[in-house]
Design a protein around this motif. Structure first.
Motif, short mmCIF file in Angstrom:
data_model
loop_
_atom_site.label_atom_id
_atom_site.label_comp_id
_atom_site.label_asym_id
_atom_site.label_seq_id
_atom_site.Cartn_x
_atom_site.Cartn_y
_atom_site.Cartn_z
N VAL A 1 11.12 5.27 32.11
CA VAL A 1 12.07 4.95 31.03
C VAL A 1 13.45 5.51 31.36
O VAL A 1 14.46 4.81 31.23
N ALA A 2 13.50 6.76 31.80
CA ALA A 2 14.79 7.36 32.15
C ALA A 2 15.44 6.61 33.31
O ALA A 2 16.66 6.37 33.30
N SER A 3 14.64 6.19 34.28
CA SER A 3 15.19 5.42 35.41
C SER A 3 15.72 4.08 34.95
O SER A 3 16.78 3.63 35.41
N VAL B 1 12.61 0.66 40.05
CA VAL B 1 11.95 0.86 38.75
C VAL B 1 10.73 -0.06 38.64
O VAL B 1 9.67 0.35 38.19
N ALA B 2 10.88 -1.30 39.08
CA ALA B 2 9.76 -2.25 39.02
C ALA B 2 8.59 -1.75 39.88
O ALA B 2 7.44 -1.86 39.47
N ASP B 3 8.88 -1.20 41.05
CA ASP B 3 7.82 -0.66 41.90
C ASP B 3 7.08 0.48 41.20
O ASP B 3 5.86 0.54 41.23
N LEU B 4 7.82 1.36 40.57
CA LEU B 4 7.22 2.48 39.83
C LEU B 4 6.50 1.98 38.59
O LEU B 4 5.37 2.38 38.31
N ALA B 5 7.13 1.09 37.87
CA ALA B 5 6.60 0.65 36.58
C ALA B 5 5.32 -0.15 36.70
O ALA B 5 4.49 -0.15 35.79
N GLY B 6 5.13 -0.84 37.81
CA GLY B 6 3.94 -1.65 37.99
C GLY B 6 2.66 -0.86 37.81
O GLY B 6 1.66 -1.38 37.31
N ALA B 7 2.69 0.40 38.18
CA ALA B 7 1.51 1.25 38.04
C ALA B 7 1.50 2.04 36.74
O ALA B 7 0.53 2.73 36.44
N VAL B 8 2.57 1.94 35.97
CA VAL B 8 2.72 2.79 34.79
C VAL B 8 2.60 2.03 33.47
O VAL B 8 1.82 2.41 32.61
N SER C 1 5.85 13.14 33.49
CA SER C 1 5.18 11.94 33.03
C SER C 1 5.77 10.73 33.76
O SER C 1 6.98 10.48 33.67
N PRO C 2 4.95 9.96 34.49
CA PRO C 2 5.48 8.77 35.16
C PRO C 2 6.12 7.77 34.20
O PRO C 2 7.12 7.14 34.53
N TYR C 3 5.55 7.65 33.00
CA TYR C 3 6.13 6.73 32.02
C TYR C 3 7.53 7.18 31.62
O TYR C 3 8.48 6.39 31.61
N LEU D 1 7.47 -1.85 30.74
CA LEU D 1 8.51 -1.28 31.58
C LEU D 1 8.73 -2.18 32.80
O LEU D 1 9.88 -2.45 33.18
N LEU D 2 7.65 -2.67 33.37
CA LEU D 2 7.75 -3.59 34.51
C LEU D 2 8.49 -4.87 34.09
O LEU D 2 9.38 -5.34 34.81
N ARG D 3 8.17 -5.41 32.94
CA ARG D 3 8.84 -6.62 32.45
C ARG D 3 10.33 -6.39 32.27
O ARG D 3 11.17 -7.23 32.64
#
Length: 105
Positions: free
Chosen positions: A38-40, A63-70, A32-34, A74-76
């Motif tokens: 979270v783990a990252s 994490v921000a790069d990954l979270a932007g799409a997820v 799960s990308p989400y 998480l991005l915030r």
């Protein structure tokens, strides 16, 4: 990884004793990308709590790069980590529901 093991590490965050390597391995194992995000984020926060700010800032960017799409939350949180260090005081304010940690996965 069983949720109770994950939560055991999370509860070590406020003392600065969480194992960043555990969270890194958990992120890599997730499908799960989400959940990987979270783990990252928790891995990065564990580094930040141990005074590894330079490494933490680079990881917050990843994490921000990954979270932007997820997930926008998480991005915030990742962007927040870039601008200010994650401290023990902030870690103490984290709330987690662990009542089902032994049966949920």
């Amino acid at each position: 990884m069983p949720l109770h093991r994950f939560m055991a590490e999370v509860t070590k965050l406020p003392a600065g004793e969480a194992d960043a390597t555990f969270f890194e391995q958990e992120a890599e194992a997730q499908t799960s990308p989400y959940r990987a995000g979270v783990a990252s984020l928790l891995e990065v926060r564990a580094h930040d709590l141990r005074g590894r700010r330079r490494e933490a800032k680079a990881a917050y960017r990843r994490v921000a790069d990954l979270a932007g799409a997820v997930d926008p939350n998480l991005l915030r949180r990742a962007k927040d980590g870039l601008s200010r260090r994650f401290t023990k005081k902030r870690a103490q304010s984290l709330l987690f529901d662990t009542c089902m940690a032994d049966v949920a996965n």
